[in-house]
Write an enzyme that holds these catalytic residues in place. Structure first.
Site, PDB file in Angstrom:
ATOM      1  CD  GLU A  41      75.885  31.129  34.650  1.00  0.00           C
ATOM      2  OE1 GLU A  41      76.063  29.892  34.703  1.00  0.00           O
ATOM      3  OE2 GLU A  41      76.039  31.884  35.641  1.00  0.00           O
ATOM      4  NE  ARG A  45      73.225  22.957  33.369  1.00  0.00           N
ATOM      5  CZ  ARG A  45      72.599  23.034  34.539  1.00  0.00           C
ATOM      6  NH1 ARG A  45      71.335  22.652  34.625  1.00  0.00           N
ATOM      7  NH2 ARG A  45      73.223  23.500  35.604  1.00  0.00           N
ATOM      8  CE  LYS A 129      77.995  27.451  39.215  1.00  0.00           C
ATOM      9  NZ  LYS A 129      77.477  27.180  37.857  1.00  0.00           N
TER      10      LYS A 129
END
Length: 318
Positions: A41, A45, A129
């Site tokens: 993943e 950012r 999540k």
């Protein structure tokens, strides 16, 4: 489960990567593959996230690459265009979730509360999540929500490390953990890819949790089996326990009432999850006797034998 759900479940670990140098994408992915993982993943950012996703998806078609920290529809579109196969968001954004579902994009939204989880379920989401899990109470929080929402599986992320990961790996409510501890930014920055490979291998070993359950010894008949178990009880005080096809000396030694699998008998190897153990060992080239599969009430693999004997013993996972 769709194919992405299945891959996440089998892998059990999703390395969460913050990377700002596209030149590190290939050696990083090779390091994870060498360690045994083919899933990743890439968080949105950094300015290089899209380029990194594109490099990995183009050069490693067998690696399941996803985009994390997706906050809105525009980012989701950019990630998918770059080759991301799934979307992970830190929170629950209804517009983002609806967009992904409408476009058949696997999406795993983040939740923190039962109310957010209820909303997710309303959209048909069954895997979420949960972030930041350690600050929210760790595995106790997972189990508490799991008890209230039995059909949901969780991807806990945030604060998980090599020292506290065991309980997550043992939980049936956890479909996979998201962890950055395998791929810390400093390791990538300093080109410590061999260490990433080593950490990956060590974490997979923790995930699988292999341990010796019992040794099964073939006897000619029930009379011999009873005789042998009584000898062990007299010698060590291991209490006799009868089953339909054998006698146990406590739980560690099993005497079969007739010749079973293996020239001499069998050895039972326990693990946290047989499906995952089967997946990882198959990837390593080990073969299994597919006819020996048994399943639990949920349809998960409960037991399976390896094809090959070792020192005259058959081996099965349980």
């Amino acid at each position: 489960m769709n194919d992405v759900d299945k891959k996440i479940y089998q892998s059990g670990i999703i390395p969460v990567v913050v990377i700002d140098d596209e030149n590190k994408a290939i050696p990083l992915t090779n390091a994870l593959i060498n360690g045994g993982l083919d899933i990743i993943e890439i968080t949105f950012r950094t300015k290089k996230a899209k380029e990194v996703i594109n490099i990995i998806s183009s050069n490693f078609p067998d690696v399941l690459v996803g985009a994390g920290t997706i906050l809105n529809i525009e980012q989701a579109k950019e990630a998918i265009e770059c080759g991301a196969k799934y979307i992970v968001s830190p929170g629950f954004d209804e517009k983002l979730v609806k967009y992904c579902l409408d476009n058949k994009i696997p999406v795993y939204p983040g939740i923190q509360t039962a109310s957010e989880l209820t909303k997710a379920i309303g959209y048909g989401i069954q895997i979420v999540k949960i972030f930041p899990i350690e600050e929210m109470g760790g595995i106790k929080m997972v189990n508490a929500l799991g008890a209230a929402f039995p059909n949901v599986k969780f991807m806990p992320t945030g604060g998980i490390n090599f020292d506290n990961v065991d309980d997550y790996f043992k939980s049936k409510k956890v479909i996979a953990i998201g962890g950055s501890f395998i791929v810390k930014k400093d390791l990538i920055k300093n080109n410590e890819f061999e260490k990433i490979t080593s950490l990956t291998k060590d974490t997979i070993n923790k995930l699988l949790g292999f341990n010796l359950k019992h040794i099964g010894i073939n006897c000619a008949n029930e009379e011999e089996s009873i005789s042998e178990v009584k000898k062990i009880e007299a010698l060590f005080g291991f209490k006799e326990r009868k089953t339909s096809q054998s006698y146990f000396a406590r739980n560690e030694i099993e005497f079969m009432n007739e010749k079973g699998r293996g020239t001499n008998g069998h050895i039972a190897i326990g693990c946290n999850n047989v499906d995952r153990a089967y997946y990882y060992l198959t990837k390593r080239g080990y073969e299994f006797d597919e006819d020996s599969k048994t399943f639990d009430e949920s349809g998960n693999l409960r037991l399976i034998y390896l094809k090959k004997e070792y020192a005259g013993f058959a081996y099965h996972l349980i």
